[in-house]
Write a protein that holds these residues in place. Structure first.
Motif, PDB file in Angstrom:
ATOM      1  N   LEU A 136      35.349  36.881  -0.093  1.00  0.00           N
ATOM      2  CA  LEU A 136      34.278  35.971   0.326  1.00  0.00           C
ATOM      3  C   LEU A 136      32.945  36.694   0.473  1.00  0.00           C
ATOM      4  N   MET A 137      32.839  37.850  -0.192  1.00  0.00           N
ATOM      5  CA  MET A 137      31.545  38.540  -0.176  1.00  0.00           C
ATOM      6  C   MET A 137      30.491  37.660  -0.832  1.00  0.00           C
ATOM      7  N   PRO A 138      29.212  37.816  -0.386  1.00  0.00           N
ATOM      8  CA  PRO A 138      28.152  37.048  -1.064  1.00  0.00           C
ATOM      9  C   PRO A 138      28.167  37.371  -2.563  1.00  0.00           C
ATOM     10  N   GLU A 139      27.857  36.397  -3.385  1.00  0.00           N
ATOM     11  CA  GLU A 139      27.997  36.535  -4.827  1.00  0.00           C
ATOM     12  C   GLU A 139      27.225  37.737  -5.369  1.00  0.00           C
ATOM     13  N   ASP A 140      25.997  37.996  -4.836  1.00  0.00           N
ATOM     14  CA  ASP A 140      25.193  39.107  -5.357  1.00  0.00           C
ATOM     15  C   ASP A 140      25.894  40.435  -5.129  1.00  0.00           C
ATOM     16  N   GLU A 182      29.448  45.078  -6.932  1.00  0.00           N
ATOM     17  CA  GLU A 182      30.730  45.769  -6.793  1.00  0.00           C
ATOM     18  C   GLU A 182      31.509  45.743  -8.107  1.00  0.00           C
ATOM     19  N   ASP A 183      31.366  44.644  -8.826  1.00  0.00           N
ATOM     20  CA  ASP A 183      32.138  44.398 -10.034  1.00  0.00           C
ATOM     21  C   ASP A 183      31.530  45.083 -11.257  1.00  0.00           C
TER      22      ASP A 183
END
Lengths: 380, 379
Positions: free
Chosen positions: A131-135, A140-141
């Motif tokens: 549930l990390m913020p999308e940005d 991270e990805d």
């Protein structure tokens, strides 16, 4: 007036096509690239290849994109594409002894010959939604600067497949010995191989000859390999809890790896490796507990499918064994051969949407005839 | 040859010229043609074939499509219908697929077609020796309803052992008073094989018998092809004392053309389900509405009048003992609608399909009263 009555059906279907196309064009987000699908939606692409019966990550990704993520529809696109291509040759028999494994586990032994190789699996990644913020999530990805993060020169596989050589002592963990060898040494499995002088029949090609009950095991295996994953799991699950089955099978090994495919060279006749495909292979072990069976031994079921799909391969191996043990007593073989193909099952379901008013009127006619008959005291 | 090879295929070139993009390669077309020849040679026998996936869902005519694509050439004139209709979306879709692939002409007049692909209907216009009819088949196995094991089905066909089929028809009559099979009625072909003639209505079954044209049945999902060659005996399975019944509604005819000798489907209207009314009835109503003659005279023009001219004294009048078919009619927008009918011959009421149960009851009551005593004029 319903669509089926619409005059100018051609105009209607062209308009429907336009709507499909324009909703893609009007979307605000970027078009999804094939590499993205192959690398980030690899399991879906693998399923499309498996159920479509065609090894081609790029075409499967195209199909998945065109089908808006509908795996079944994408598999149908691949199958229809297959039909447009002539069958030129069959490959040589591929031996999975040559499998270069990315992952290999055994549930039957703590430490099997060739060792366990957990490899890349989400099995032990906590099933928690990030549930990390999308940005922040995107950062991270982002790709890291690791040498082995992308591709290994296959150009047509998983982006995240790690298959560089691993050795422990003198063991090549990428080419572990098959567990069935050990079980045979232990004299624990029933012998199902034909004798040395028996014929080695060509595998049954279910795409050229309709497979019906009584077909050889290769037909059953081919039908299972192309089966819709959900249908396969459902049938396996239902039979696992039937009264004829006391325990569940134990997978001797679950393997995921690269397998070379060879064809005879058209000029020299020698086998030439034309590509490598990724497959999931399972050999599963079950007790023989029926009165007529060899109670002193075990039997093995076999599963193999395109790509990484352990659910499918495990269910397939379980059903392969169930069909063999059933021996035609029930309609299990028929169900495996006839009902598991997703394209066929969905096709029949989809056809219910076509107009049926001619036969519906015929049905109404009979309902009234029954009433007329009983009003006459005609129902004897 | 119409074959396709993807660039980069090591074996490219081995299959000859490979330029045209197609939906069906030439080798596969040949295989289907071989199956068709076998099917024609053994009428009614279901020939297994290596059915290919088509660019339509399995069930949307993939079998018929393969047969048509195997036979069609650029010089053909193709008609495609679904439910008897040229304009439906499915027919339109299949037509553009085939015509796009084969480069043939599309037609809607049955008489002009060389090849007709159809779903659920045999065209009303009789076809000739020069024409081929391809029917799409969803479920080819007629024995499926009595035996589920495919091995047993095959044995029964091989030995012409259709006892279970006969028993199921007999049980149907015992339980329900009639044979309740609706569309796709089982038929015996050439005195040998029982087939399921696709879900064509029973109305179309007699058209198969000794037809001048070749009929091919393609079942894509079930991977079978079978045929009724020209001039072949096709008999619906029934008993000597139970006549085969086609769909029929007494007094009904097409709302648009007045035809009563064609297969009629029901159309729901705003005020409830209607039958398309008979042209003769409509004409009588029109005469009355235009004030040319009173209603009872107008009705007499199409009932007692013709009976008298034909010298028939047992019908045409509503009196006890007479053979009169009764219809209850409502008129909306100048067009009559048959709400209820009573067949004198079978003594059966049918067609209580009115908008409300109350209306149906009222009509039924009126008619029952009318049937019991002479009523003149009847309205």
């Amino acid at each position: 007036m319903g669509f089926s009555n619409a005059r100018g059906g051609t105009e209607a279907i062209l308009a429907a096509e336009r709507l499909v196309r324009s909703s893609g064009e009007e979307a605000g987000s970027d078009r999804i690239g094939l590499a993205q699908l192959i690398e980030r939606m690899g399991l879906a692409v693998d399923r499309v290849m498996g159920e479509g019966g065609l090894w081609s990550p790029e075409l499967a990704a195209r199909a998945l994109r065109r089908a808006e993520g509908d795996v079944m529809e994408a598999a149908q696109l691949l199958r229809a594409h297959r039909s447009s291509i002539p069958r030129l040759a069959y490959s040589e028999v591929a031996s999975t002894d040559e499998l270069r494994v990315i992952r290999r586990i055994s549930s039957a032994f703590r430490n099997p010959p060739g060792r366990q190789l957990l490899g890349r699996t989400t099995d032990y990644v906590g099933r928690l939604l990030d549930l990390m913020p999308e940005d922040a999530d995107a950062a991270e990805d982002a790709p890291h600067d690791h040498a082995h993060e992308h591709g290994h020169g296959h150009g047509h596989g998983h982006g995240h497949v790690h298959d560089e050589p691993v050795t422990t002592g003198d063991q090549d963990l990428r080419h572990p010995p098959r567990l069935i060898g050990l079980l045979r040494e232990m004299d624990m499995v029933v012998e199902r191989r034909p004798g040395a002088d028996a014929e080695d029949p060509e595998p049954f090609d279910i795409t050229r000859v309709p497979a019906r009950p009584g077909a050889p095991r290769s037909a059953v295996l081919a039908a299972l390999a192309r089966a819709e994953t959900g249908a396969l799991v459902n049938l396996w699950y239902a039979y696992t809890f039937s009264t004829v089955k006391h325990g569940h099978e134990i997978p001797g090994e679950v393997r995921h790896g690269w397998l070379p495919v060879k064809v005879a060279h058209p000029v020299t006749g020698r086998p030439v490796t034309v590509t490598e495909i990724r497959v999931t292979e399972v050999e599963t072990i079950d007790d023989l507990d029926r009165p007529e069976e060899d109670r002193s031994r075990l039997d093995l079921g076999y599963g193999l499918c395109f790509g990484h799909n352990e659910r499918k391969a495990i269910a397939m191996a379980g059903l392969d064994l169930l069909v063999h043990r059933d021996g035609g007593r029930t309609e299990l073989e028929q169900r495996v051969l006839i009902t598991l193909d997703g394209i066929e099952a969905c096709g029949f379901l989809e056809h219910l949407k076509l107009p049926h008013y001619v036969d519906f009127r015929s049905l109404l006619d009979r309902k009234r005839a029954v009433r007329g008959s009983s009003a006459d005291g005609g129902a004897r | 040859m119409t074959t396709t090879l993807r660039p980069g295929t090591a074996l490219r070139g081995l299959a000859g010229d490979a330029e045209t993009t197609g939906i069906f390669d030439e080798l596969s077309r040949r295989e289907v043609r071989r199956a068709v020849l076998t099917a024609v040679a053994v009428p009614g026998y279901q020939v297994p074939f290596g059915s290919r996936e088509m660019p339509v869902a399995r069930g949307w005519g993939s079998g018929g499509l393969q047969v048509t694509l195997a036979l069609v050439g650029p010089e053909d004139r193709l008609k495609v219908i679904d439910q008897g209709e040229d304009a439906g979306v499915n027919a339109a879709n299949l037509r553009r697929l085939v015509c796009g692939q084969a480069g043939c002409d599309e037609v809607t007049d049955t008489r002009e077609a060389t090849l007709v692909q159809s779903r659920h209907r045999i065209p009303e216009t009789p076809m000739t020796e020069e024409q081929v009819l391809v029917l799409q088949v969803p479920v080819p196995e007629p024995l499926r309803g009595v035996v589920s094991d495919m091995r047993e089905q095959r044995r029964m066909h091989a030995e012409a052992d259709y006892a279970k089929m006969w028993v199921s028809l007999y049980e149907d009559i015992v339980r329900n008073g009639v044979v309740t099979r609706s569309a796709g009625y089982p038929c015996l072909v050439n005195g040998r094989y029982v087939i399921s003639p696709t879900p064509i209505p029973r109305f179309d079954v007699p058209k198969l018998d000794h037809s001048a044209h070749l009929t091919l049945f393609g079942a894509g999902r079930e991977k079978r092809i079978y045929a009724v060659p020209p001039h072949t005996l096709v008999e619906p399975l029934t008993f000597e004392d139970v006549p085969f019944e086609v769909e029929h509604t007494s007094g009904a005819a097409c709302r648009h053309c007045g035809s009563a000798g064609t297969y009629l489907v029901e159309e729901p209207a705003r005020d409830g389900t209607i039958y398309l009314p008979a042209a003769m009835l409509a004409a009588a109503m029109r005469l009355a509405a235009d004030g040319l003659v009173p209603l009872h005279r107008a009705v007499a023009l199409v009932t007692s009048g013709p009976a008298r001219v034909a010298g028939l004294t047992d019908r045409g009048r509503l009196v006890p003992g007479a053979r009169a078919d009764l219809v209850a009619v409502t008129v909306a927008g100048g067009w009559p609608t048959v709400r209820l009918s009573h067949c004198a011959l079978t003594r059966r009421w049918s067609g209580i399909v009115a908008a409300t149960p109350a209306l149906a009851d009222e009509i039924a009551e009126t008619l029952r009263a009318a049937a019991g005593e002479p009523v003149t004029p009847w309205r």
